[in-house]
Design a protein around this motif. Sequence first.
Motif, PDB file in Angstrom:
ATOM      1  N   THR A  28      14.486  36.003 -25.350  1.00  0.00           N
ATOM      2  CA  THR A  28      14.164  37.411 -25.422  1.00  0.00           C
ATOM      3  C   THR A  28      12.668  37.624 -25.316  1.00  0.00           C
ATOM      4  O   THR A  28      11.859  36.845 -25.818  1.00  0.00           O
ATOM      5  CB  THR A  28      14.683  38.012 -26.749  1.00  0.00           C
ATOM      6  OG1 THR A  28      14.315  39.391 -26.804  1.00  0.00           O
ATOM      7  CG2 THR A  28      14.088  37.274 -27.933  1.00  0.00           C
ATOM      8  N   LEU A  29      12.317  38.699 -24.625  1.00  0.00           N
ATOM      9  CA  LEU A  29      10.913  39.022 -24.449  1.00  0.00           C
ATOM     10  C   LEU A  29      10.287  39.662 -25.675  1.00  0.00           C
ATOM     11  O   LEU A  29       9.073  39.757 -25.770  1.00  0.00           O
ATOM     12  CB  LEU A  29      10.742  39.980 -23.265  1.00  0.00           C
ATOM     13  CG  LEU A  29      10.807  39.402 -21.867  1.00  0.00           C
ATOM     14  CD1 LEU A  29      10.565  40.499 -20.859  1.00  0.00           C
ATOM     15  CD2 LEU A  29       9.839  38.268 -21.681  1.00  0.00           C
ATOM     16  N   SER A  30      11.117  40.088 -26.599  1.00  0.00           N
ATOM     17  CA  SER A  30      10.621  40.948 -27.668  1.00  0.00           C
ATOM     18  C   SER A  30       9.563  40.278 -28.531  1.00  0.00           C
ATOM     19  O   SER A  30       8.765  40.966 -29.165  1.00  0.00           O
ATOM     20  CB  SER A  30      11.774  41.428 -28.543  1.00  0.00           C
ATOM     21  OG  SER A  30      12.408  40.323 -29.159  1.00  0.00           O
ATOM     22  N   ARG A  31       9.548  38.951 -28.574  1.00  0.00           N
ATOM     23  CA  ARG A  31       8.569  38.262 -29.414  1.00  0.00           C
ATOM     24  C   ARG A  31       7.387  37.717 -28.619  1.00  0.00           C
ATOM     25  O   ARG A  31       6.561  36.984 -29.155  1.00  0.00           O
ATOM     26  CB  ARG A  31       9.258  37.103 -30.153  1.00  0.00           C
ATOM     27  CG  ARG A  31      10.306  37.563 -31.154  1.00  0.00           C
ATOM     28  CD  ARG A  31       9.671  38.254 -32.338  1.00  0.00           C
ATOM     29  NE  ARG A  31      10.644  38.659 -33.348  1.00  0.00           N
ATOM     30  CZ  ARG A  31      10.899  37.967 -34.450  1.00  0.00           C
ATOM     31  NH1 ARG A  31      10.259  36.829 -34.672  1.00  0.00           N
ATOM     32  NH2 ARG A  31      11.772  38.404 -35.307  1.00  0.00           N
ATOM     33  N   GLY A  56       3.404  46.913 -29.943  1.00  0.00           N
ATOM     34  CA  GLY A  56       3.541  47.662 -28.703  1.00  0.00           C
ATOM     35  C   GLY A  56       2.251  48.227 -28.159  1.00  0.00           C
ATOM     36  O   GLY A  56       2.282  49.023 -27.204  1.00  0.00           O
ATOM     37  N   SER A  57       1.135  47.831 -28.708  1.00  0.00           N
ATOM     38  CA  SER A  57      -0.133  48.356 -28.202  1.00  0.00           C
ATOM     39  C   SER A  57      -0.381  47.835 -26.788  1.00  0.00           C
ATOM     40  O   SER A  57       0.051  46.737 -26.428  1.00  0.00           O
ATOM     41  CB  SER A  57      -1.290  47.976 -29.123  1.00  0.00           C
ATOM     42  OG  SER A  57      -1.455  46.575 -29.168  1.00  0.00           O
ATOM     43  N   THR A  58      -1.064  48.645 -26.012  1.00  0.00           N
ATOM     44  CA  THR A  58      -1.275  48.314 -24.609  1.00  0.00           C
ATOM     45  C   THR A  58      -2.759  48.236 -24.285  1.00  0.00           C
ATOM     46  O   THR A  58      -3.611  48.788 -24.994  1.00  0.00           O
ATOM     47  CB  THR A  58      -0.621  49.360 -23.704  1.00  0.00           C
ATOM     48  OG1 THR A  58      -1.136  50.655 -24.022  1.00  0.00           O
ATOM     49  CG2 THR A  58       0.891  49.361 -23.880  1.00  0.00           C
ATOM     50  N   ARG A  76      16.889  45.517 -22.463  1.00  0.00           N
ATOM     51  CA  ARG A  76      17.146  44.994 -21.121  1.00  0.00           C
ATOM     52  C   ARG A  76      16.339  43.731 -20.840  1.00  0.00           C
ATOM     53  O   ARG A  76      16.450  43.165 -19.744  1.00  0.00           O
ATOM     54  CB  ARG A  76      16.804  46.052 -20.072  1.00  0.00           C
ATOM     55  CG  ARG A  76      17.676  47.297 -20.142  1.00  0.00           C
ATOM     56  CD  ARG A  76      17.256  48.314 -19.084  1.00  0.00           C
ATOM     57  NE  ARG A  76      18.051  49.530 -19.153  1.00  0.00           N
ATOM     58  CZ  ARG A  76      19.171  49.716 -18.483  1.00  0.00           C
ATOM     59  NH1 ARG A  76      19.637  48.772 -17.672  1.00  0.00           N
ATOM     60  NH2 ARG A  76      19.845  50.846 -18.604  1.00  0.00           N
ATOM     61  N   ASN A  77      15.526  43.332 -21.811  1.00  0.00           N
ATOM     62  CA  ASN A  77      14.682  42.139 -21.625  1.00  0.00           C
ATOM     63  C   ASN A  77      13.829  42.247 -20.364  1.00  0.00           C
ATOM     64  O   ASN A  77      13.718  41.293 -19.581  1.00  0.00           O
ATOM     65  CB  ASN A  77      15.552  40.874 -21.570  1.00  0.00           C
ATOM     66  CG  ASN A  77      14.976  39.756 -22.412  1.00  0.00           C
ATOM     67  OD1 ASN A  77      14.232  39.981 -23.356  1.00  0.00           O
ATOM     68  ND2 ASN A  77      15.326  38.525 -22.066  1.00  0.00           N
ATOM     69  N   THR A  78      13.234  43.404 -20.180  1.00  0.00           N
ATOM     70  CA  THR A  78      12.515  43.699 -18.941  1.00  0.00           C
ATOM     71  C   THR A  78      11.183  44.366 -19.241  1.00  0.00           C
ATOM     72  O   THR A  78      11.084  45.206 -20.146  1.00  0.00           O
ATOM     73  CB  THR A  78      13.364  44.602 -18.029  1.00  0.00           C
ATOM     74  OG1 THR A  78      14.599  43.950 -17.734  1.00  0.00           O
ATOM     75  CG2 THR A  78      12.638  44.892 -16.721  1.00  0.00           C
ATOM     76  N   LEU A  79      10.205  43.976 -18.478  1.00  0.00           N
ATOM     77  CA  LEU A  79       8.860  44.551 -18.536  1.00  0.00           C
ATOM     78  C   LEU A  79       8.662  45.380 -17.282  1.00  0.00           C
ATOM     79  O   LEU A  79       9.156  45.019 -16.210  1.00  0.00           O
ATOM     80  CB  LEU A  79       7.823  43.428 -18.585  1.00  0.00           C
ATOM     81  CG  LEU A  79       6.355  43.815 -18.611  1.00  0.00           C
ATOM     82  CD1 LEU A  79       5.981  44.331 -19.991  1.00  0.00           C
ATOM     83  CD2 LEU A  79       5.495  42.610 -18.233  1.00  0.00           C
ATOM     84  N   TYR A  80       7.938  46.488 -17.414  1.00  0.00           N
ATOM     85  CA  TYR A  80       7.707  47.367 -16.276  1.00  0.00           C
ATOM     86  C   TYR A  80       6.221  47.642 -16.099  1.00  0.00           C
ATOM     87  O   TYR A  80       5.438  47.586 -17.039  1.00  0.00           O
ATOM     88  CB  TYR A  80       8.424  48.711 -16.471  1.00  0.00           C
ATOM     89  CG  TYR A  80       9.910  48.604 -16.635  1.00  0.00           C
ATOM     90  CD1 TYR A  80      10.501  48.625 -17.896  1.00  0.00           C
ATOM     91  CD2 TYR A  80      10.746  48.470 -15.528  1.00  0.00           C
ATOM     92  CE1 TYR A  80      11.864  48.525 -18.054  1.00  0.00           C
ATOM     93  CE2 TYR A  80      12.117  48.368 -15.675  1.00  0.00           C
ATOM     94  CZ  TYR A  80      12.674  48.396 -16.939  1.00  0.00           C
ATOM     95  OH  TYR A  80      14.024  48.285 -17.089  1.00  0.00           O
TER      96      TYR A  80
END
Length: 122
Positions: A28-31, A56-58, A76-80
């Motif tokens: 998972t990308l969440s970590r 979640g800071s960018t 969705r385990n996806t980065l945009y």
Amino acid sequence: QVQLVESGGGRVQAGGSLRLSCAASGRTLSRYNMGWFRQTPGKEREFVAGIVWINGSTSYADSVKGRFTITRDNGRNTLYLQMHSLKPEDTATYFCAADWQFSRRPNDYAYWGQGTQVTVSS
């Protein structure tokens, strides 16, 4: 291990928009802290945007600030990377990357996708 696959690149006229996606598998990308980088022939890979997993800071390169937006969908385990007001100088191969630490330096990232080409014509 994390496998990353970018998509969404293409050819667009100046002023247009594109949305790049980076789908992850394996974990998972969440970590993970995530980043978008870009590279043109003969130049070093450069930081475009990044997102920190814990809050979640960018962060954005000055050249894209106000035009690009990085987001992630943990479900969705996806980065945009949403790109607006594209300029010819945005033409490059775009890569997503993941690592346990957040950095603007490409060498600090352990996992990379294969890249997707973005071409902006004037």
